[in-house]
Design a protein around this motif. Structure first.
Motif, mmCIF file in Angstrom:
data_model
loop_
_atom_site.group_PDB
_atom_site.id
_atom_site.type_symbol
_atom_site.label_atom_id
_atom_site.label_comp_id
_atom_site.label_asym_id
_atom_site.label_seq_id
_atom_site.Cartn_x
_atom_site.Cartn_y
_atom_site.Cartn_z
ATOM 1 N N PRO A 31 0.833 -1.203 0.000
ATOM 2 C CA PRO A 31 0.000 0.000 0.000
ATOM 3 C C PRO A 31 0.869 1.256 0.000
ATOM 4 N N GLY A 32 0.365 2.276 -0.681
ATOM 5 C CA GLY A 32 1.120 3.512 -0.761
ATOM 6 C C GLY A 32 0.782 4.477 0.350
ATOM 7 N N VAL A 33 1.038 5.747 0.091
ATOM 8 C CA VAL A 33 0.788 6.807 1.064
ATOM 9 C C VAL A 33 -0.698 6.844 1.423
ATOM 10 N N ASP A 34 -0.974 6.961 2.694
ATOM 11 C CA ASP A 34 -2.342 6.977 3.222
ATOM 12 C C ASP A 34 -3.071 5.667 2.943
ATOM 13 N N GLY A 35 -2.313 4.577 2.712
ATOM 14 C CA GLY A 35 -2.914 3.271 2.473
ATOM 15 C C GLY A 35 -3.489 3.075 1.098
ATOM 16 N N ALA A 36 -3.247 4.010 0.176
ATOM 17 C CA ALA A 36 -3.838 3.933 -1.160
ATOM 18 C C ALA A 36 -3.171 2.852 -2.006
ATOM 19 N N ALA A 37 -3.961 2.248 -2.896
ATOM 20 C CA ALA A 37 -3.425 1.253 -3.824
ATOM 21 C C ALA A 37 -2.527 1.938 -4.855
ATOM 22 N N VAL A 38 -1.411 1.299 -5.170
ATOM 23 C CA VAL A 38 -0.464 1.844 -6.144
ATOM 24 C C VAL A 38 -0.724 1.212 -7.501
ATOM 25 N N ARG A 39 -0.745 2.017 -8.547
ATOM 26 C CA ARG A 39 -0.956 1.524 -9.904
ATOM 27 C C ARG A 39 0.098 2.141 -10.816
ATOM 28 N N LEU A 40 0.173 1.631 -12.039
ATOM 29 C CA LEU A 40 1.163 2.098 -13.000
ATOM 30 C C LEU A 40 0.490 2.790 -14.172
ATOM 31 N N LEU A 41 0.999 3.950 -14.539
ATOM 32 C CA LEU A 41 0.588 4.635 -15.760
ATOM 33 C C LEU A 41 1.679 4.412 -16.797
ATOM 34 N N THR A 42 1.339 3.775 -17.906
ATOM 35 C CA THR A 42 2.344 3.397 -18.895
ATOM 36 C C THR A 42 2.196 4.246 -20.151
ATOM 37 N N GLU A 43 3.353 4.693 -20.663
ATOM 38 C CA GLU A 43 3.370 5.537 -21.860
ATOM 39 C C GLU A 43 4.755 5.479 -22.478
ATOM 40 N N GLU A 44 4.827 5.201 -23.779
ATOM 41 C CA GLU A 44 6.076 5.292 -24.530
ATOM 42 C C GLU A 44 7.209 4.464 -23.905
ATOM 43 N N GLY A 45 6.888 3.258 -23.456
ATOM 44 C CA GLY A 45 7.928 2.390 -22.926
ATOM 45 C C GLY A 45 8.359 2.708 -21.507
ATOM 46 N N LEU A 46 7.658 3.641 -20.877
ATOM 47 C CA LEU A 46 7.945 4.011 -19.501
ATOM 48 C C LEU A 46 6.681 3.869 -18.671
ATOM 49 N N CYS A 47 6.845 3.792 -17.360
ATOM 50 C CA CYS A 47 5.676 3.797 -16.501
ATOM 51 C C CYS A 47 5.974 4.597 -15.236
ATOM 52 N N ALA A 48 4.932 5.179 -14.680
ATOM 53 C CA ALA A 48 5.041 5.925 -13.435
ATOM 54 C C ALA A 48 4.178 5.234 -12.390
ATOM 55 N N ALA A 49 4.741 4.993 -11.226
ATOM 56 C CA ALA A 49 3.988 4.412 -10.109
ATOM 57 C C ALA A 49 3.281 5.547 -9.367
ATOM 58 N N VAL A 50 1.950 5.428 -9.261
ATOM 59 C CA VAL A 50 1.158 6.503 -8.667
ATOM 60 C C VAL A 50 0.076 5.907 -7.776
ATOM 61 N N SER A 51 -0.487 6.770 -6.961
ATOM 62 C CA SER A 51 -1.698 6.430 -6.213
ATOM 63 C C SER A 51 -2.510 7.704 -6.079
ATOM 64 N N ASP A 52 -3.784 7.559 -5.711
ATOM 65 C CA ASP A 52 -4.588 8.744 -5.456
ATOM 66 C C ASP A 52 -3.994 9.500 -4.279
ATOM 67 N N ALA A 53 -3.833 10.798 -4.426
ATOM 68 C CA ALA A 53 -3.242 11.585 -3.349
ATOM 69 C C ALA A 53 -4.251 11.771 -2.219
ATOM 70 N N PRO A 54 -3.801 11.747 -0.984
ATOM 71 C CA PRO A 54 -4.717 12.027 0.127
ATOM 72 C C PRO A 54 -5.137 13.484 0.129
ATOM 73 N N ALA A 55 -6.133 13.808 0.929
ATOM 74 C CA ALA A 55 -6.606 15.195 1.001
ATOM 75 C C ALA A 55 -5.482 16.131 1.399
ATOM 76 N N GLN A 56 -4.591 15.680 2.274
ATOM 77 C CA GLN A 56 -3.400 16.437 2.641
ATOM 78 C C GLN A 56 -2.219 15.490 2.713
ATOM 79 N N VAL A 57 -1.078 15.972 2.241
ATOM 80 C CA VAL A 57 0.137 15.170 2.301
ATOM 81 C C VAL A 57 0.946 15.634 3.508
#
Length: 252
Positions: A31-57
């Motif tokens: 689990p990521g920050v604030d317990g959020a699920a981490v997913r991958l955004l893929t584009e042009e042979g690259l990917c970014a690991a992201v999760s929904d941002a919490p209301a406050q970091v």
């Protein structure tokens, strides 16, 4: 990508970004920050690991640990461009656009840290053997003689200040010896902040295959300089210090 201050409020659709990796890696199960699920955004042979941002970091221990754990899963699979804590992007499409537009640069960055880890070495001044210092330094010997012959508060202060400077000078010399020994074992180095107490703060980009040899050399140097410099090492780490600023600030 925009870097926000910790405790900054976020808006709907904002994504928290952990790092960028080659396409094809598995999404972290941690689990990521604030317990959020981490997913991958893929584009042009690259990917970014992201999760929904919490209301406050916020820089809470559990979220700092989660951030590091996600990066740990990614780096176990291959090269990663790690983001510092609290890197946000306002929308998925903005991040996809960055992956497209900066593909060549990001790919080159990934290649530069492939099969490497970061090892951070710090050195703290150890109060030295004053008798030994005085014995080797004519100026200190003269000042010590003056203090014995003309004792007093000001004389003691002058001698104390001179000894403190000599101890720091010896520690800095030891730090240079450590750097001269370790730098050839690294692909690159990055200097961190130092002061009169912490006289060594350097990150080393080390090939994973050379990590054991690096640690052995560090242990040997720690024994040699231990009377002047207390060494510590943190790692292996994601290669934070060796990611070009463009890869973390584009779109600010």
């Amino acid at each position: 990508m925009t870097v926000t201050a910790t405790a900054a409020p976020t808006t709907a659709g904002t994504l928290y970004v952990y790092g960028i990796a080659p396409a094809g890696v598995l999404p972290p199960r941690t689990p990521g920050v604030d317990g959020a699920a981490v997913r991958l955004l893929t584009e042009e042979g690259l990917c970014a690991a992201v999760s929904d941002a919490p209301a406050q970091v916020r820089a809470r221990r559990r979220d700092l640990t989660a951030h590091q754990a996600v990066l740990g899963e990614l780096t176990a699979q291959g090269p990663v461009l790690p983001m510092q804590f609290a890197v946000l992007t306002p929308a998925a499409e903005d991040l996809r656009a960055q992956l497209r537009n900066d593909r060549a640069h990001l790919t080159a960055q990934l290649d530069s840290v492939r099969d490497c880890v970061e090892m951070n070495v710090k050195g703290i001044v150890v109060p030295g053997c004053f008798a030994d210092l005085v014995g080797r330094d004519e100026n200190l010997r003269a000042l010590a003689r003056q203090t014995r012959h003309h004792p007093g508060y000001e004389a003691n202060v002058r001698l104390g200040e001179a000894l403190a400077k000599a101890v720091t000078r010896e520690a800095r010399r030891a730090a240079r010896e450590v750097l001269a020994c370790l730098a050839p074992l690294a692909v690159r180095t990055a200097q961190g902040p130092v002061d009169d107490e912490q006289v060594l703060s350097t990150s080393f980009l080390v090939r994973s295959a050379d990590e054991s040899r690096f640690r052995q050399a560090l242990t040997a140097r720690a024994r040699d300089v231990g009377d002047r410099l207390a060494l510590s090492v943190t790692g292996p780490l994601p290669c934070y210090s060796f990611v070009d600023a463009r890869s973390t600030t584009a779109g600010r």
